[in-house]
Design a protein around this motif. Structure first.
Motif, PDB file in Angstrom:
ATOM      1  N   LYS A 282      10.626  28.606  79.281  1.00 33.94           N
ATOM      2  CA  LYS A 282      11.981  28.233  79.671  1.00 33.94           C
ATOM      3  C   LYS A 282      12.221  26.807  79.189  1.00 33.94           C
ATOM      4  CE  LYS A 282      12.375  31.099  83.861  1.00 33.94           C
ATOM      5  NZ  LYS A 282      13.442  31.983  83.344  1.00 33.94           N
ATOM      6  N   GLN A 283      13.478  26.476  78.924  1.00 35.05           N
ATOM      7  CA  GLN A 283      13.821  25.129  78.447  1.00 35.05           C
ATOM      8  C   GLN A 283      14.555  24.353  79.532  1.00 35.05           C
ATOM      9  OE1 GLN A 283      15.076  24.390  74.246  1.00 35.05           O
ATOM     10  NE2 GLN A 283      16.980  23.653  75.166  1.00 35.05           N
ATOM     11  N   ILE A 284      14.177  23.084  79.686  1.00 34.09           N
ATOM     12  CA  ILE A 284      14.845  22.213  80.643  1.00 34.09           C
ATOM     13  C   ILE A 284      15.124  20.867  79.983  1.00 34.09           C
ATOM     14  CG2 ILE A 284      13.732  23.281  82.650  1.00 34.09           C
ATOM     15  CD1 ILE A 284      11.951  20.754  82.774  1.00 34.09           C
ATOM     16  N   THR A 285      16.056  20.111  80.561  1.00 36.52           N
ATOM     17  CA  THR A 285      16.351  18.763  80.086  1.00 36.52           C
ATOM     18  C   THR A 285      16.209  17.785  81.241  1.00 36.52           C
ATOM     19  OG1 THR A 285      17.872  19.552  78.369  1.00 36.52           O
ATOM     20  CG2 THR A 285      18.081  17.252  79.044  1.00 36.52           C
ATOM     21  N   ILE A 286      15.407  16.746  81.031  1.00 34.30           N
ATOM     22  CA  ILE A 286      15.206  15.686  82.020  1.00 34.30           C
ATOM     23  C   ILE A 286      16.003  14.461  81.578  1.00 34.30           C
ATOM     24  CG2 ILE A 286      13.527  14.171  83.135  1.00 34.30           C
ATOM     25  CD1 ILE A 286      13.251  17.088  83.916  1.00 34.30           C
ATOM     26  N   SER A 287      16.844  13.935  82.473  1.00 33.85           N
ATOM     27  CA  SER A 287      17.686  12.791  82.097  1.00 33.85           C
ATOM     28  C   SER A 287      17.806  11.768  83.222  1.00 33.85           C
ATOM     29  CB  SER A 287      19.084  13.283  81.702  1.00 33.85           C
ATOM     30  OG  SER A 287      19.690  13.989  82.778  1.00 33.85           O
ATOM     31  N   ASN A 288      16.915  11.828  84.206  1.00 32.20           N
ATOM     32  CA  ASN A 288      17.046  10.949  85.375  1.00 32.20           C
ATOM     33  C   ASN A 288      15.921   9.924  85.500  1.00 32.20           C
ATOM     34  OD1 ASN A 288      15.530  13.398  85.922  1.00 32.20           O
ATOM     35  ND2 ASN A 288      15.388  12.739  88.043  1.00 32.20           N
ATOM     36  N   ILE A 289      15.173   9.698  84.406  1.00 34.62           N
ATOM     37  CA  ILE A 289      14.120   8.684  84.440  1.00 34.62           C
ATOM     38  C   ILE A 289      14.679   7.375  83.880  1.00 34.62           C
ATOM     39  CG2 ILE A 289      11.838   8.024  83.603  1.00 34.62           C
ATOM     40  CD1 ILE A 289      11.139  10.974  83.419  1.00 34.62           C
ATOM     41  N   ASP A 290      14.622   6.323  84.684  1.00 31.68           N
ATOM     42  CA  ASP A 290      15.119   5.000  84.285  1.00 31.68           C
ATOM     43  C   ASP A 290      13.953   4.020  84.332  1.00 31.68           C
ATOM     44  OD1 ASP A 290      16.438   2.659  83.793  1.00 31.68           O
ATOM     45  OD2 ASP A 290      17.535   2.618  85.693  1.00 31.68           O
ATOM     46  N   LYS A 291      13.498   3.583  83.170  1.00 27.63           N
ATOM     47  CA  LYS A 291      12.354   2.671  83.106  1.00 27.63           C
ATOM     48  C   LYS A 291      12.740   1.277  82.623  1.00 27.63           C
ATOM     49  CE  LYS A 291       9.799   5.326  80.437  1.00 27.63           C
ATOM     50  NZ  LYS A 291       8.600   5.845  79.710  1.00 27.63           N
ATOM     51  N   TYR A 292      14.047   1.020  82.508  1.00 26.98           N
ATOM     52  CA  TYR A 292      14.488  -0.241  81.922  1.00 26.98           C
ATOM     53  C   TYR A 292      15.382  -1.013  82.883  1.00 26.98           C
ATOM     54  CZ  TYR A 292      12.849   2.264  77.840  1.00 26.98           C
ATOM     55  OH  TYR A 292      12.082   2.990  76.969  1.00 26.98           O
ATOM     56  N   GLY A 293      15.252  -2.320  82.833  1.00 25.69           N
ATOM     57  CA  GLY A 293      16.059  -3.188  83.673  1.00 25.69           C
ATOM     58  C   GLY A 293      17.473  -3.356  83.130  1.00 25.69           C
ATOM     59  N   PRO A 294      18.312  -4.090  83.850  1.00 23.34           N
ATOM     60  CA  PRO A 294      19.692  -4.328  83.402  1.00 23.34           C
ATOM     61  C   PRO A 294      19.729  -5.046  82.052  1.00 23.34           C
ATOM     62  CG  PRO A 294      19.413  -4.939  85.713  1.00 23.34           C
ATOM     63  CD  PRO A 294      18.040  -4.691  85.173  1.00 23.34           C
ATOM     64  N   THR A 295      20.820  -4.860  81.356  1.00 22.10           N
ATOM     65  CA  THR A 295      21.025  -5.551  80.080  1.00 22.10           C
ATOM     66  C   THR A 295      22.188  -6.533  80.213  1.00 22.10           C
ATOM     67  OG1 THR A 295      22.510  -3.800  79.296  1.00 22.10           O
ATOM     68  CG2 THR A 295      20.175  -3.600  78.738  1.00 22.10           C
ATOM     69  N   ILE A 296      22.198  -7.531  79.339  1.00 26.16           N
ATOM     70  CA  ILE A 296      23.298  -8.501  79.325  1.00 26.16           C
ATOM     71  C   ILE A 296      24.435  -7.928  78.485  1.00 26.16           C
ATOM     72  CG2 ILE A 296      24.033 -10.769  78.504  1.00 26.16           C
ATOM     73  CD1 ILE A 296      21.283 -11.832  79.183  1.00 26.16           C
ATOM     74  N   SER A 297      25.583  -7.779  79.102  1.00 29.77           N
ATOM     75  CA  SER A 297      26.742  -7.296  78.345  1.00 29.77           C
ATOM     76  C   SER A 297      27.469  -8.455  77.663  1.00 29.77           C
ATOM     77  CB  SER A 297      27.703  -6.524  79.249  1.00 29.77           C
ATOM     78  OG  SER A 297      28.132  -7.325  80.337  1.00 29.77           O
ATOM     79  N   THR A 298      27.585  -9.590  78.362  1.00 27.96           N
ATOM     80  CA  THR A 298      28.190 -10.791  77.754  1.00 27.96           C
ATOM     81  C   THR A 298      27.558 -12.041  78.360  1.00 27.96           C
ATOM     82  OG1 THR A 298      29.964 -10.967  79.408  1.00 27.96           O
ATOM     83  CG2 THR A 298      30.429  -9.655  77.429  1.00 27.96           C
ATOM     84  N   TYR A 299      27.562 -13.121  77.591  1.00 26.98           N
ATOM     85  CA  TYR A 299      27.223 -14.432  78.148  1.00 26.98           C
ATOM     86  C   TYR A 299      27.982 -15.493  77.351  1.00 26.98           C
ATOM     87  CZ  TYR A 299      23.974 -15.631  74.324  1.00 26.98           C
ATOM     88  OH  TYR A 299      23.421 -15.940  73.109  1.00 26.98           O
ATOM     89  N   SER A 300      28.245 -16.621  78.018  1.00 23.90           N
ATOM     90  CA  SER A 300      28.998 -17.690  77.352  1.00 23.90           C
ATOM     91  C   SER A 300      28.673 -19.028  78.009  1.00 23.90           C
ATOM     92  CB  SER A 300      30.505 -17.420  77.424  1.00 23.90           C
ATOM     93  OG  SER A 300      30.932 -17.378  78.779  1.00 23.90           O
ATOM     94  N   PHE A 301      28.833 -20.091  77.219  1.00 23.60           N
ATOM     95  CA  PHE A 301      28.626 -21.451  77.718  1.00 23.60           C
ATOM     96  C   PHE A 301      29.975 -22.143  77.891  1.00 23.60           C
ATOM     97  CE2 PHE A 301      24.404 -20.713  75.937  1.00 23.60           C
ATOM     98  CZ  PHE A 301      23.584 -21.314  76.885  1.00 23.60           C
ATOM     99  N   ASP A 302      30.068 -22.917  78.944  1.00 25.25           N
ATOM    100  CA  ASP A 302      31.213 -23.803  79.162  1.00 25.25           C
ATOM    101  C   ASP A 302      30.637 -25.145  79.586  1.00 25.25           C
ATOM    102  OD1 ASP A 302      33.560 -25.078  79.685  1.00 25.25           O
ATOM    103  OD2 ASP A 302      34.126 -23.830  81.408  1.00 25.25           O
ATOM    104  N   GLY A 303      30.364 -25.975  78.596  1.00 25.87           N
ATOM    105  CA  GLY A 303      29.669 -27.224  78.871  1.00 25.87           C
ATOM    106  C   GLY A 303      28.249 -26.930  79.314  1.00 25.87           C
TER     107      GLY A 303
END
Length: 244
Positions: A155-176
């Motif tokens: 039988k075939q199954i799909t596993i998609s609920n394993i999360d092994k990675y931490g958050p990622t940075i979507s944006t960053y910026s400097f103001d002084g």
């Protein structure tokens, strides 16, 4: 045991109908074995003058029965297990997903495994009557049972609920001297309160945290900073940011 009793009953019932005609005997036996889900090779040995009905005897996958018509029948068959169902949790996790595989029978099993699309196999072990397979990566898997004579069922199954990675940075910026960072995580919630930085080996905390947008602000008077944050599963991310 259930399969053995079923096969015995089928053969014993069928043997009552077998006459001295070998073709009738053969056809009746094949019908009985088919109802027992067995593939067989059949050999007949006439017994002169026999009139005793013997119950079928089970020995591994070999079955012998003497009919009232005086014909001894030897059937060599194979029990071919199939997969009834596969159970597993769909909750997001950073741990292996445990597949619980229920088979039609545990007799005649050579091996049980899950194979990913790259051909890597994860083998199962027997636990409380079911086979357990631990899956460590997301993907599509072919779960397969192989009988001791090489017959396969899958039988075939799909596993998609394993999360092994931490958050990622979507944006960053400097103001002084202020560094603003916004995090994202596709699978798990971010524990934004866990955010901190290291500057020249010393730990620093954000001067502000916005939980609604997963944004933190650091005051940075140095040239660079390592920033850390966790998701709610405990996966950590670590980024090195330099002033430009």
């Amino acid at each position: 045991m259930r399969d053995e009793l079923y096969i015995k009953e089928a053969l014993f019932s069928a043997s009552k109908k077998i006459s001295m005609d070998s073709e009738v005997a053969k056809n009746t036996l094949l019908t009985a074995l088919s109802s027992a889900n067995m593939s067989t090779n059949v050999a007949f040995t006439p017994v002169i003058g026999a009139a005793v009905l013997a119950r079928p005897k089970f020995n591994g996958t070999n079955i012998a029965a003497t009919t009232a018509a005086g014909v001894t029948v030897l059937a060599v068959g194979a029990i071919n297990p199939t997969i009834n169902r596969i159970d597993y949790l769909n909750d997001i996790t950073n741990k292996p997903v445990e597949l619980v595989v229920e088979l039609s029978t545990n007799s005649g099993v050579e091996e049980v495994y899950a194979q990913n699309e790259s051909g890597v196999k994860y083998y199962g072990y027997l636990n409380n009557g079911d086979y357990v397979i631990n899956i460590i990566d997301n993907g599509t898997y072919k779960v397969e049972v192989v009988s001791d004579v090489g017959v396969k069922n899958s039988k075939q199954i799909t596993i998609s609920n394993i999360d092994k990675y931490g958050p990622t940075i979507s944006t960053y910026s400097f103001d002084g001297s202020l560094l603003e960072i916004t995090y994202t995580d596709e699978m798990s919630n971010i524990d934004i309160n866990s955010a901190y930085g290291l500057v020249n080996g010393s730990k620093v905390s954000p001067i502000s945290i916005d939980k609604s947008s997963n944004t933190v602000v650091y005051e940075l008077n140095e040239a660079s900073i390592n920033v850390f944050v966790y998701d709610e599963l405990g996966n950590e991310s670590n980024y090195f940011i330099e002033k430009k």
